[in-house]
Design a protein around this motif. Sequence first.
Motif, short mmCIF file in Angstrom:
data_model
loop_
_atom_site.label_atom_id
_atom_site.label_comp_id
_atom_site.label_asym_id
_atom_site.label_seq_id
_atom_site.Cartn_x
_atom_site.Cartn_y
_atom_site.Cartn_z
N SER A 15 2.47 1.61 -3.40
CA SER A 15 1.46 2.02 -4.37
C SER A 15 1.20 3.52 -4.29
CB SER A 15 0.16 1.24 -4.12
OG SER A 15 -0.86 1.69 -4.98
N LYS A 32 0.83 -1.21 0.00
CA LYS A 32 0.00 0.00 0.00
C LYS A 32 0.86 1.25 0.00
CE LYS A 32 -3.73 2.50 0.38
NZ LYS A 32 -4.63 2.67 -0.78
N TYR A 68 1.70 -7.05 -3.68
CA TYR A 68 0.43 -7.60 -3.20
C TYR A 68 0.36 -9.11 -3.48
CZ TYR A 68 -2.01 -3.22 -2.05
OH TYR A 68 -2.41 -2.05 -1.47
#
Length: 535
Positions: A153, A150, A240
């Motif tokens: 990203s 996360k 991920y």
Amino acid sequence: MSSSIDEYESIYDAENEQSESLIQRAGENNDSIKNKKISEYLNAKESDSTGGLINVFYGRLPKKDLFRIFWLSSTLAVIIGGFWLLDSLKDAVLEKTIGLEMQPRAKILSVFANLLLVLLYSKLIDLVKKPTLFYVLGVIYSVLFFSLAKIISTAEKNVNLNKDKGPLFTVSGWVSFIVIESFGSSFVALFWAFVNSAGTLDEAKSSYGLIIAGAQVGAILGSTLATLAGPKVSISKLFYLGGTSPVLTAFFVFCYCILFEDHMPREEIVDPVIKPSQSKAEGKGALEGLKLIFRYRFVSMILGISSLYEIALTVLDYQMKVMGVEKYRASAMSEDMFSPESSSKVRESIPKNFAALMGHFGQVTNGLSLLLSLLGTSLIVRKLGLPFTLTIFPALLVLAITVSYLNPSLWVLFMAVSSLKGLSYALNEPCKEMLYMVTSDSIKFKAKAWIDVFGSRCAKGFGSIITGSSAGNPKMLVTYGSLTIFIISICLLGLSVIVGKEFRKLVRSGKIVGEVEDLSSCWEGLELSNRRVEI
């Protein structure tokens, strides 16, 4: 000796305790009885075993064990596949956040992080059942990987992970490196401890090659996925994907416990009245595994076997990566001179090209490992014997260091390191795991955790001290680093010879190193049970 005995000894090597005990039970002074007993044993084995080429490469495998071996192989494939995907991205993220020149410091920092991990692991062994360790660690690592994905990203969307654009992204570089390194060592160590405690030496010689072969399929897939890193597939998406590996491993172990109840670690099939976790909790601590290493000479030598080669491979691996980054930086600078308007894109191509290089490195390494583990591991160990096989990797390591010193180029190092790592995964690692077959369950789980998780990281940390002293200078790294690891590899070769001889003695005598530890745990459990009855 008669032909039937010759046939028997051609199937099982000199370390096969079954063959020795069988001949002894048959009677030493009556050849006819020996032949009859051995013939009956072989016929019984043949009716329940595989045949054809499988016998040639893997020995006589019971048909009923094939599915179990496949399941274990698939479980290790999930672990190794996820690790190789994340490991191939690890240095690319490091390069974009804090710079690859900080890798030696990151490796040293990971030593201390793994110390905390192995202390936690050692405590959990005393408190929960072995499969539960997979469940707990699987959830923890998956949450960590998803959180890092996360952060990466967000960086890709906003500041493109520029190293000067915020402390959060800088910290993510350090954390991702440490978490990925600890994931690979802890899960692989736990997997092999689980497998070693649920089988025999004969099963290990026949099945470990197949288990490793299946795992390399996962490794090839993981490293191939890493080569997709680029404009269409971001690093965060691959993070991920890799983050699902720990929780998937826990799921595979859960299914194994349901499918193969008769092949669980011994500590899981004792009388339920006597709970090993409770008995071990009394008088046992987080440092028990470390004490076992120094208490038994054979276990200390396994530590040496497991650690010395890591130092040499760490230096060679860093030499290859430094030359790779230098190559792409030089290429980017030349392109920047001819097209200044696209300088930012050119600079951004460095970590992506480097990630692709590491992906191809993984493909070559695991391709070689897959081929060797499928066709060579079991055959070599059974034909040459474990003591001799242990010396093959150190001998080739000495040769590779010599060649790379005489011709220090990216592609020479690429082939040397990929070949050595492939040989390590397919041959050296299985041989190292087989050494634990003559040790107690306490050593398999507790001492092995310190050796594989902390000892391995200490070795890599020492290797990083060597690489860090070069300050990223390839010439200095080759000059001084190669001399140091050459001496280390010679020591490893000598130690391998000594360990092999000690292993042969233990197998022939039937002794189990550290068996007193397991017996004491059983007595503690009996005393605890008796107290309950009195109450």
